[in-house]
Motif scaffolding. Structure first.
Motif, mmCIF file in Angstrom:
data_model
loop_
_atom_site.group_PDB
_atom_site.id
_atom_site.type_symbol
_atom_site.label_atom_id
_atom_site.label_comp_id
_atom_site.label_asym_id
_atom_site.label_seq_id
_atom_site.Cartn_x
_atom_site.Cartn_y
_atom_site.Cartn_z
ATOM 1 N N SER A 250 -49.470 7.223 -9.401
ATOM 2 C CA SER A 250 -48.530 7.290 -8.268
ATOM 3 C C SER A 250 -47.916 8.751 -8.390
ATOM 4 N N ASN B 243 -48.763 12.765 -2.316
ATOM 5 C CA ASN B 243 -48.567 11.102 -2.362
ATOM 6 C C ASN B 243 -47.480 10.769 -1.347
ATOM 7 N N ASP C 126 -59.816 10.081 -5.187
ATOM 8 C CA ASP C 126 -59.101 11.147 -4.677
ATOM 9 C C ASP C 126 -59.687 12.441 -4.512
#
Length: 391
Positions: A177, A280, A324
């Motif tokens: 994160s 994010n 990602d």
């Protein structure tokens, strides 16, 4: 609807579902709701705190076991990282060791997250090396695989010089994160700037190092001494360095993609845009328009999905991963930044049009994939595969 959707509404079958997670977490709630809607019953929830306290858990042979993130629970975080404040950045190496120990203490059942994959998925250095060895495009990295460890800021500066990398991402090897991530760029005259969500707080003790906290506000540091202090504090947990690749833009903002791969197929994709290097969503990023991205990529869109599927194939024992994907300027080339074991929290997102999960959310897609695999009854399930994923 083609693909897995036709299996989603059938009866519960010979297996019972279990999710290991934090019961109050929305991840668990969304998965339980999806299972009930799919007609496979209400999954049994095993709490991570109980696994950690009891030293393990035993599953029955007819239970399909899904692991979910142990995050967003202060008690579990303290047990895993050993820190006194869940906003602290430090402790990721301790988390890694204790989490893998907890995973190893789970016994029996049909596992959808291969314990042999998880040590690699949760170490950015090892994950980068595995992807690179498989020919999956990744950003160049001086810390990939078994490279010497980064001892602090001096090593980062040396790597930037020696590898001709004026712009790099410095990441905690076991972080998630964007916790502790710094986007570092050097300019003429030796000036340095770092963009990060790390907030530095004085420890309060004489000569003690600063305490690092995650913040929802992205900030920029231009004092190299401050940047060095952050990196030096993070180095004890292990660091990964990779070239900061120029990314494509969407509506004037930096953009990348999170692509979910379920049972080997790219099923869901979301565009993430931001005015910061980190996209994010919890750091102020926003979802972009996927249709415009697909149009911009043209015939390269299928190539982008193929790259994500190749990345997921490096972890064949794990049902679902979130990839990602970093698009180059112009949406003509792509590289994989990370592969996430718990990358499926994408609320309200349904599957790609024409794909096997069209119309299904991320959790329904995983349920349907398992159903369509037509797992044999427990009495015929080989003992050797009980602790590994059936895919």
């Amino acid at each position: 609807m083609s693909g897995w959707g036709g299996a989603a509404g059938a009866g519960p079958g010979p297996y019972r579902w279990v999710v290991v997670g934090n019961g109050e977490n929305r991840r668990v709630g969304l998965f339980v709701a999806a299972a009930e809607a799919a007609g496979v019953g209400t999954p049994r929830v095993v709490e991570w705190r109980d696994v950690l306290r009891d030293g393990g858990h035993e599953f029955a042979a007819d239970e399909v076991v899904r692991l979910d993130s142990p995050g967003e629970n202060a008690e579990v975080d303290q047990l895993l990282r050993g820190v006194d404040d869940p906003t602290r950045v430090e402790g990721s190496a301790t988390w890694y060791t204790r989490f893998l120990t907890a995973v190893g203490s789970l016994r029996g059942g049909v596992r959808l997250d291969d314990p042999a994959d998880l040590p690699v998925l949760f170490d950015k250095r090892r994950c980068h090396a595995r992807l690179d060895a498989a020919g999956v495009p990744v950003p160049p990295s001086p810390t990939s695989g078994d490279a010497p460890p980064v001892r602090g800021w001096d090593d980062v500066r040396a790597a930037m010089r020696e590898h001709g990398m004026p712009r790099v991402f410095v990441k905690p090897a076991h972080g998630s994160s964007a916790s502790g991530v710094l986007a570092v760029e050097s300019a003429a005259g030796g000036r340095i700037r770092a963009t990060t969500s790390v907030e530095v707080a004085p420890d309060g003790r004489l000569h003690a190092p600063p305490r690092l906290h995650n913040s929802l506000r992205v900030r920029r540091y231009t004092d190299e001494r401050e940047i060095a202090g952050i990196v030096d504090a993070l180095a004890a947990d292990g660091l990964h360095i990779e070239r900061w690749l120029p990314k494509a833009s969407a509506h004037g903002r930096s953009a990348d993609l999170r692509v979910l791969v379920v049972a080997g197929r790219a099923t869901h994709a979301v565009v993430r845009t931001s005015r910061f290097p980190m996209t994010n969503l919890h750091l102020g990023g926003a979802r972009g328009d996927l249709t415009s991205v697909v149009d911009a990529a043209g015939d390269r869109w299928r190539q982008a999905l193929d790259i994500c599927e190749r990345a997921a194939a490096c972890f064949p024992g794990t049902l679902c991963v979130g990839v990602d994907l970093l698009p180059a300027i112009g949406w003509r080339r792509f590289a994989v930044g990370e592969v996430n074991a718990f990358g499926d929290l994408l609320p309200r997102l349904t599957g790609l049009p024409g794909g096997p999960a069209e119309g299904l959310d991320t959790y329904a897609a995983q349920l349907a994939a398992v159903r369509s695999a037509m797992l044999p009854a427990p009495s015929h399930h080989p003992q050797a595969r009980k602790d590994h994923a059936p895919f």
